[in-house]
Motif scaffolding. Structure first.
Motif, PDB file in Angstrom:
ATOM      1  N   ASP A 190       0.824  -1.218   0.000  1.00 41.49           N
ATOM      2  CA  ASP A 190       0.000   0.000   0.000  1.00 41.49           C
ATOM      3  C   ASP A 190       0.858   1.267   0.000  1.00 41.49           C
ATOM      4  O   ASP A 190       0.646   2.183   0.799  1.00 41.49           O
ATOM      5  N   GLU A 191       1.860   1.303  -0.869  1.00 41.80           N
ATOM      6  CA  GLU A 191       2.765   2.444  -1.031  1.00 41.80           C
ATOM      7  C   GLU A 191       3.632   2.725   0.192  1.00 41.80           C
ATOM      8  O   GLU A 191       4.309   3.741   0.267  1.00 41.80           O
ATOM      9  N   LYS A 236      -5.906  -9.048  -6.721  1.00 40.35           N
ATOM     10  CA  LYS A 236      -5.567  -7.834  -5.979  1.00 40.35           C
ATOM     11  C   LYS A 236      -4.186  -7.973  -5.342  1.00 40.35           C
ATOM     12  O   LYS A 236      -3.930  -8.914  -4.597  1.00 40.35           O
ATOM     13  N   LEU A 237      -3.301  -7.017  -5.654  1.00 46.19           N
ATOM     14  CA  LEU A 237      -1.938  -7.043  -5.142  1.00 46.19           C
ATOM     15  C   LEU A 237      -1.920  -6.919  -3.622  1.00 46.19           C
ATOM     16  O   LEU A 237      -2.550  -6.023  -3.056  1.00 46.19           O
TER      17      LEU A 237
END
Length: 129
Positions: free
Chosen positions: A12-13, A114-115
């Motif tokens: 998530d960044e 979904k990553l």
């Protein structure tokens, strides 16, 4: 021999970095170069096998099989008794191996695509002085 293990996990960044140096045992198994070491802070044993375009990661009671450019189903158990099993998809993005360094990047995704996270793993290998 010693290994400096570095892991960069992007989720998530956000990035999490792990690094340690530990004794390393190198062997061969079939066509694989095998690298075994323990995380000194947890005592957790890891085994990484590399051959051609394939990497197998064995840590705790789980194995992740990675093939360059391919999606592979992964069965992940959160405990040794395998009472809670979850399924993921792994994908090896790149793999570079030299005599003193192994670097590879892979992703884990949910089965719907979904990553979950991207992992960059680096092993720097040094002979003890």
């Amino acid at each position: 021999m010693l290994v400096t293990f570095r892991s960069l996990i992007t989720l998530d960044e956000k990035e999490d970095k792990f690094e340690f140096t530990a004794p390393l045992y190198i062997s061969k198994w079939e066509d694989f170069d095998v690298y075994e070491f323990k995380d000194p802070s947890t005592g957790s044993q890891s085994r990484i096998e590399v051959a051609g375009n394939q990497v197998n990661i064995m840590a705790a009671h789980n194995t992740i099989n990675l093939f360059l450019g391919q999606d592979v189903n992964v069965e992940y158990a959160s405990d040794p008794m395998r009472s809670n099993v979850v399924y993921f998809i792994s994908h090896l993005i790149n793999l570079n191996q030299t005599e003193d360094n192994i670097n590879f990047t892979y992703t884990l995704s949910e089965t719907n695509g979904k990553l979950i996270a991207e992992y960059n793993i680096n092993l720097d290998i040094k002979k003890e002085a």
